[in-house]
Design a protein around this motif. Sequence first.
Motif, PDB file in Angstrom:
ATOM      1  N   LYS A   8       0.427  -1.061  -0.048  1.00  0.00           N
ATOM      2  CA  LYS A   8       0.009  -0.465  -0.083  1.00  0.00           C
ATOM      3  C   LYS A   8       1.060   0.739  -0.347  1.00  0.00           C
ATOM      4  O   LYS A   8       1.785   1.705   0.769  1.00  0.00           O
ATOM      5  CB  LYS A   8      -1.157   0.230   1.158  1.00  0.00           C
ATOM      6  N   PHE A   9       0.581   1.869  -0.892  1.00  0.00           N
ATOM      7  CA  PHE A   9       0.901   3.296  -0.526  1.00  0.00           C
ATOM      8  C   PHE A   9       0.502   4.743  -1.177  1.00  0.00           C
ATOM      9  O   PHE A   9      -0.375   4.822  -1.958  1.00  0.00           O
ATOM     10  CB  PHE A   9       2.485   3.666  -1.964  1.00  0.00           C
ATOM     11  N   GLN A  10       0.960   6.239  -1.143  1.00  0.00           N
ATOM     12  CA  GLN A  10       0.545   7.151  -0.709  1.00  0.00           C
ATOM     13  C   GLN A  10      -0.061   7.693  -2.544  1.00  0.00           C
ATOM     14  O   GLN A  10       1.386   7.871  -2.583  1.00  0.00           O
ATOM     15  CB  GLN A  10       0.643   7.730   0.208  1.00  0.00           C
ATOM     16  N   THR A  11      -0.370   7.470  -3.317  1.00  0.00           N
ATOM     17  CA  THR A  11      -0.364   8.581  -4.444  1.00  0.00           C
ATOM     18  C   THR A  11      -0.673  10.403  -4.788  1.00  0.00           C
ATOM     19  O   THR A  11      -0.961  10.924  -3.234  1.00  0.00           O
ATOM     20  CB  THR A  11      -0.932   8.348  -5.637  1.00  0.00           C
ATOM     21  N   VAL A  12       0.020  11.426  -5.027  1.00  0.00           N
ATOM     22  CA  VAL A  12      -0.221  12.216  -5.175  1.00  0.00           C
ATOM     23  C   VAL A  12      -1.467  12.921  -5.189  1.00  0.00           C
ATOM     24  O   VAL A  12      -1.413  13.667  -4.556  1.00  0.00           O
ATOM     25  CB  VAL A  12       0.408  13.122  -6.397  1.00  0.00           C
ATOM     26  N   SER A  13      -2.376  12.520  -6.414  1.00  0.00           N
ATOM     27  CA  SER A  13      -3.848  12.271  -6.166  1.00  0.00           C
ATOM     28  C   SER A  13      -4.375  11.241  -6.917  1.00  0.00           C
ATOM     29  O   SER A  13      -3.710  10.112  -6.903  1.00  0.00           O
ATOM     30  CB  SER A  13      -3.892  13.649  -7.525  1.00  0.00           C
ATOM     31  N   PRO A  14      -5.475  11.123  -6.508  1.00  0.00           N
ATOM     32  CA  PRO A  14      -6.646  10.661  -6.191  1.00  0.00           C
ATOM     33  C   PRO A  14      -6.553   9.731  -8.035  1.00  0.00           C
ATOM     34  O   PRO A  14      -6.566  10.510  -9.184  1.00  0.00           O
ATOM     35  CB  PRO A  14      -8.395  11.300  -7.011  1.00  0.00           C
ATOM     36  N   VAL A  15      -6.538   8.523  -7.882  1.00  0.00           N
ATOM     37  CA  VAL A  15      -6.184   7.737  -9.661  1.00  0.00           C
ATOM     38  C   VAL A  15      -7.449   7.600 -10.263  1.00  0.00           C
ATOM     39  O   VAL A  15      -8.450   7.069  -9.004  1.00  0.00           O
ATOM     40  CB  VAL A  15      -5.487   6.179  -9.003  1.00  0.00           C
ATOM     41  N   ILE A  16      -7.902   8.114 -11.216  1.00  0.00           N
ATOM     42  CA  ILE A  16      -8.676   7.209 -12.743  1.00  0.00           C
ATOM     43  C   ILE A  16      -8.100   6.107 -12.656  1.00  0.00           C
ATOM     44  O   ILE A  16      -9.184   5.409 -13.540  1.00  0.00           O
ATOM     45  CB  ILE A  16      -8.883   8.312 -13.261  1.00  0.00           C
ATOM     46  N   SER A  17      -6.861   5.822 -12.899  1.00  0.00           N
ATOM     47  CA  SER A  17      -6.580   4.444 -14.142  1.00  0.00           C
ATOM     48  C   SER A  17      -5.116   4.341 -13.655  1.00  0.00           C
ATOM     49  O   SER A  17      -4.278   5.190 -13.578  1.00  0.00           O
ATOM     50  CB  SER A  17      -6.811   5.488 -15.492  1.00  0.00           C
ATOM     51  N   MET A  18      -4.729   2.608 -13.548  1.00  0.00           N
ATOM     52  CA  MET A  18      -3.306   2.757 -14.068  1.00  0.00           C
ATOM     53  C   MET A  18      -3.178   2.033 -14.625  1.00  0.00           C
ATOM     54  O   MET A  18      -3.809   1.129 -15.605  1.00  0.00           O
ATOM     55  CB  MET A  18      -2.969   2.581 -12.198  1.00  0.00           C
ATOM     56  N   ALA A  42      -3.520  14.184 -14.266  1.00  0.00           N
ATOM     57  CA  ALA A  42      -1.775  13.824 -14.349  1.00  0.00           C
ATOM     58  C   ALA A  42      -1.689  12.331 -14.192  1.00  0.00           C
ATOM     59  O   ALA A  42      -1.827  11.520 -14.145  1.00  0.00           O
ATOM     60  CB  ALA A  42      -1.244  14.730 -13.172  1.00  0.00           C
ATOM     61  N   ALA A  43      -0.711  12.498 -15.706  1.00  0.00           N
ATOM     62  CA  ALA A  43      -0.116  11.053 -15.403  1.00  0.00           C
ATOM     63  C   ALA A  43       1.673  11.480 -14.627  1.00  0.00           C
ATOM     64  O   ALA A  43       2.790  11.568 -14.978  1.00  0.00           O
ATOM     65  CB  ALA A  43       0.758  10.812 -17.120  1.00  0.00           C
ATOM     66  N   ARG A  44       1.689  10.093 -14.197  1.00  0.00           N
ATOM     67  CA  ARG A  44       2.416  10.120 -13.563  1.00  0.00           C
ATOM     68  C   ARG A  44       3.243   8.159 -12.865  1.00  0.00           C
ATOM     69  O   ARG A  44       2.239   7.092 -13.425  1.00  0.00           O
ATOM     70  CB  ARG A  44       2.291  10.465 -12.119  1.00  0.00           C
ATOM     71  N   VAL A  45       4.456   7.723 -12.744  1.00  0.00           N
ATOM     72  CA  VAL A  45       4.731   6.815 -12.320  1.00  0.00           C
ATOM     73  C   VAL A  45       5.751   6.727 -11.436  1.00  0.00           C
ATOM     74  O   VAL A  45       6.843   7.219 -10.625  1.00  0.00           O
ATOM     75  CB  VAL A  45       6.186   6.769 -13.913  1.00  0.00           C
ATOM     76  N   TYR A  46       5.195   5.282 -10.769  1.00  0.00           N
ATOM     77  CA  TYR A  46       5.655   5.617  -8.890  1.00  0.00           C
ATOM     78  C   TYR A  46       6.654   4.335  -9.410  1.00  0.00           C
ATOM     79  O   TYR A  46       6.402   3.337  -9.663  1.00  0.00           O
ATOM     80  CB  TYR A  46       5.060   5.219  -8.463  1.00  0.00           C
ATOM     81  N   PHE A  47       8.056   4.243  -8.661  1.00  0.00           N
ATOM     82  CA  PHE A  47       9.290   3.367  -8.904  1.00  0.00           C
ATOM     83  C   PHE A  47       8.679   3.329  -7.050  1.00  0.00           C
ATOM     84  O   PHE A  47       9.102   3.774  -6.498  1.00  0.00           O
ATOM     85  CB  PHE A  47       9.990   3.841  -9.017  1.00  0.00           C
ATOM     86  N   ASN A  48       9.658   1.793  -6.705  1.00  0.00           N
ATOM     87  CA  ASN A  48       9.690   1.152  -5.306  1.00  0.00           C
ATOM     88  C   ASN A  48       8.447   1.256  -5.298  1.00  0.00           C
ATOM     89  O   ASN A  48       8.743   1.542  -3.492  1.00  0.00           O
ATOM     90  CB  ASN A  48      11.058   2.138  -5.034  1.00  0.00           C
ATOM     91  N   TRP A  49       6.944   1.129  -5.701  1.00  0.00           N
ATOM     92  CA  TRP A  49       5.803   1.484  -4.513  1.00  0.00           C
ATOM     93  C   TRP A  49       5.572   0.306  -3.730  1.00  0.00           C
ATOM     94  O   TRP A  49       5.208   0.028  -2.875  1.00  0.00           O
ATOM     95  CB  TRP A  49       5.158   1.090  -6.228  1.00  0.00           C
ATOM     96  N   GLN A  56       4.610   8.488   4.652  1.00  0.00           N
ATOM     97  CA  GLN A  56       5.393   8.659   3.300  1.00  0.00           C
ATOM     98  C   GLN A  56       6.374  10.105   3.051  1.00  0.00           C
ATOM     99  O   GLN A  56       5.576  10.117   1.353  1.00  0.00           O
ATOM    100  CB  GLN A  56       6.643   7.492   3.698  1.00  0.00           C
ATOM    101  N   ALA A  57       7.081  10.465   3.043  1.00  0.00           N
ATOM    102  CA  ALA A  57       7.605  11.444   2.000  1.00  0.00           C
ATOM    103  C   ALA A  57       8.346  11.126   0.370  1.00  0.00           C
ATOM    104  O   ALA A  57       8.745   9.982   0.674  1.00  0.00           O
ATOM    105  CB  ALA A  57       8.208  12.015   2.231  1.00  0.00           C
ATOM    106  N   ALA A  58       7.918  10.972  -0.839  1.00  0.00           N
ATOM    107  CA  ALA A  58       7.955  10.558  -2.106  1.00  0.00           C
ATOM    108  C   ALA A  58       9.078  11.086  -2.592  1.00  0.00           C
ATOM    109  O   ALA A  58       8.850  12.626  -2.297  1.00  0.00           O
ATOM    110  CB  ALA A  58       7.070  10.174  -2.710  1.00  0.00           C
ATOM    111  N   LEU A  95      10.664   5.536  -2.657  1.00  0.00           N
ATOM    112  CA  LEU A  95       9.091   5.931  -3.179  1.00  0.00           C
ATOM    113  C   LEU A  95       9.207   6.867  -4.393  1.00  0.00           C
ATOM    114  O   LEU A  95       9.171   8.356  -3.599  1.00  0.00           O
ATOM    115  CB  LEU A  95       7.573   5.717  -2.615  1.00  0.00           C
ATOM    116  N   SER A  96       9.246   6.701  -5.274  1.00  0.00           N
ATOM    117  CA  SER A  96      10.630   7.933  -6.371  1.00  0.00           C
ATOM    118  C   SER A  96       8.635   8.225  -6.900  1.00  0.00           C
ATOM    119  O   SER A  96       8.490   7.402  -7.750  1.00  0.00           O
ATOM    120  CB  SER A  96      10.797   7.927  -7.138  1.00  0.00           C
TER     121      SER A  96
END
Length: 195
Positions: A8-18, A42-49, A56-58, A95-96
């Motif tokens: 489980k990890f926190q995203t920057v904003s609510p996710v609509i698709s992944m 916004a499109a984002r990519v999460y590494f080390n999820w 936790q600060a990303a 988390l990056s």
Amino acid sequence: FCSSVAYKFQTVSPVISMAHNSRMDCIATLEKHRQKRKNVTAARVYFNWKHGKVGQAARILLAGGPEGIPVSMAYGDAGVSGGTGSAMSSQAARLSVVELPCPGHATCISCCPRTGSMAVGGETKVRVFVLGLRGLSSSQSYSVEHLLDVDVGCKVSSVALCENYLAVMSTRDVRVMYIDVASALVATKIPPALR
């Protein structure tokens, strides 16, 4: 049968698709947020999820920016060094988040299972991103680089990417295009990673 939440990890904003990028074991998302009184995607990519913790600060990076994700911290490095990422200490892993700049309203996202390249569709364009490798062998880092924009001539509702083929679906048809990724990499001078 599912008994508990494994990660489980926190995203920057609510996710609509992944989409899961199996080549780099990262998660690409489309997220909705408010910007100047408008809803923006916004499109984002999460590494080390797998090491991300709620609260936790990303580390937030911009695709094509000066910083990359150190090879020693990135998952999916089996194709480069023979490792699996499991030797990484939990303190080294962080988390990056890589922001993928997308003009207009992004509607869909896809990851190539073989190369790790990503496509973000919106309106009548698809923006393609690739994984690059920067630096000398002693201090290499992965980067996410903008490769090209493709004007597909229809309103994009879904996109799929596999190696040199880009498939786009609109409400009325499906279009499959060939993209010469090798030539585009040479033209943009992006050093390839995991190819």
